[in-house]
Structures are given as C-alpha cells and as structure tokens.
Design an enzyme around this catalytic site. Structure first.
Site, PDB file in Angstrom:
ATOM      1  N   CYS A  94       0.938  -1.385  -0.168  1.00  0.00           N
ATOM      2  CA  CYS A  94      -0.345   0.210   0.294  1.00  0.00           C
ATOM      3  C   CYS A  94       1.023   1.720   0.044  1.00  0.00           C
ATOM      4  O   CYS A  94       2.137   1.204   0.966  1.00  0.00           O
ATOM      5  CB  CYS A  94      -1.001   0.090   0.846  1.00  0.00           C
ATOM      6  SG  CYS A  94      -1.907  -1.253   2.224  1.00  0.00           S
ATOM      7  N   SER A 125       2.266  -4.460   3.606  1.00  0.00           N
ATOM      8  CA  SER A 125       3.634  -3.401   3.995  1.00  0.00           C
ATOM      9  C   SER A 125       2.762  -2.415   3.162  1.00  0.00           C
ATOM     10  O   SER A 125       2.031  -2.237   2.660  1.00  0.00           O
ATOM     11  CB  SER A 125       4.718  -3.404   2.751  1.00  0.00           C
ATOM     12  OG  SER A 125       5.141  -4.553   3.626  1.00  0.00           O
ATOM     13  N   CYS A 126       2.780  -0.674   4.114  1.00  0.00           N
ATOM     14  CA  CYS A 126       2.736   0.322   3.200  1.00  0.00           C
ATOM     15  C   CYS A 126       3.093   1.742   3.785  1.00  0.00           C
ATOM     16  O   CYS A 126       3.717   1.699   5.261  1.00  0.00           O
ATOM     17  CB  CYS A 126       1.438   0.244   4.696  1.00  0.00           C
ATOM     18  SG  CYS A 126      -0.206   2.487   4.050  1.00  0.00           S
ATOM     19  N   VAL A 127       3.942   2.648   3.381  1.00  0.00           N
ATOM     20  CA  VAL A 127       4.753   3.690   3.102  1.00  0.00           C
ATOM     21  C   VAL A 127       3.892   3.954   2.462  1.00  0.00           C
ATOM     22  O   VAL A 127       3.179   4.514   1.416  1.00  0.00           O
ATOM     23  CB  VAL A 127       6.012   2.655   2.128  1.00  0.00           C
ATOM     24  CG1 VAL A 127       6.591   2.061   2.796  1.00  0.00           C
ATOM     25  CG2 VAL A 127       5.678   2.615   0.672  1.00  0.00           C
TER      26      VAL A 127
END
Length: 125
Positions: free
Chosen positions: A77, A103-105
């Site tokens: 994401c 994963s979220c960055v």
C-alpha cells in the site's frame, strides 16, 4: 506460462504493463489507483472515497483472475500522506478480512495525484 489478466471492470493500464499476471497458482496485480473504470476519472478527493474505489478495482481484477480479496496473501500500500493511515486502514480492513501480510509506505507523489495505491498477490482458485 504466465497469463495476462484483463477486465473492463478495472481501469486500463496507463503505461506499458498489464492489469495483472497469473502464474503458478498466484495472481500479481499491478498497483490500482482510484480511477473509476466506467468514466476513466478519479471521482473522489477524499482518502475514504479513493480507498473504496481502489478496493472495488482490486476486487474486480482478482475475480477476473479466478481469485478474490479473501485469497490475498500480500498487499503493498502506498499513501500520499501518512496522516491518512487511519482512514485508509478503516476501509482496507473491511475488504481484506483475511489479514494478508502487508507493507504500507508514504510516497512523495502517486499517478494522477491520487491519495493511495494498492497492489496485491493472491492465490487463485
């Protein structure tokens, strides 16, 4: 052999890539942004509205590949602003009930200046 997945129920690729690829019992989606496939436009300026559109795009794309959101094993994401994390997460959690790895960055800019983008790896039926 890899199979290119295409559906008119998700936005067309805006570059030299496929909406998704199916191979070895998995489907790999390209990042989906909040484009309404019926109009070709981003029709919301809120993180909630854009996240809903992204989830619908992913749902249709996975279905076209013989998969579903429930079969997701990994998501990546991207958010334009990490301050949107809680609102994004609330919508995301309604769709990804199986809790895939994630994963979220935060990133500087996303295509068409959208607020979020999500890609998925899922098992196929």
């Amino acid at each position: 052999m890899a199979e290119i997945i295409y559906t008119k129920n998700a936005p067309d690729a805006i570059g030299p890539y496929s909406q998704a690829i199916k191979t070895s019992g998995l489907v790999f989606t390209s990042g989906q942004i909040a484009i309404n496939p019926a109009t070709g436009n981003v029709e919301s300026d809120t993180i909630e509205g854009q996240t809903e559109q992204v989830m619908q795009n992913l749902k249709h794309l996975l279905e076209a590949a013989g998969s579903s959101l429930e079969q997701a094993v990994k998501t990546v994401c991207f958010l334009a602003d990490m301050n949107d994390f809680a609102a994004f997460n609330a919508i995301y959690g309604k769709y990804f009930t199986g809790k895939p790895a994630r994963s979220c960055v935060a990133v500087k800019t996303l295509p068409k200046n959208v607020l979020c983008e999500v890609e998925v790896i899922a098992e196929t039926k």
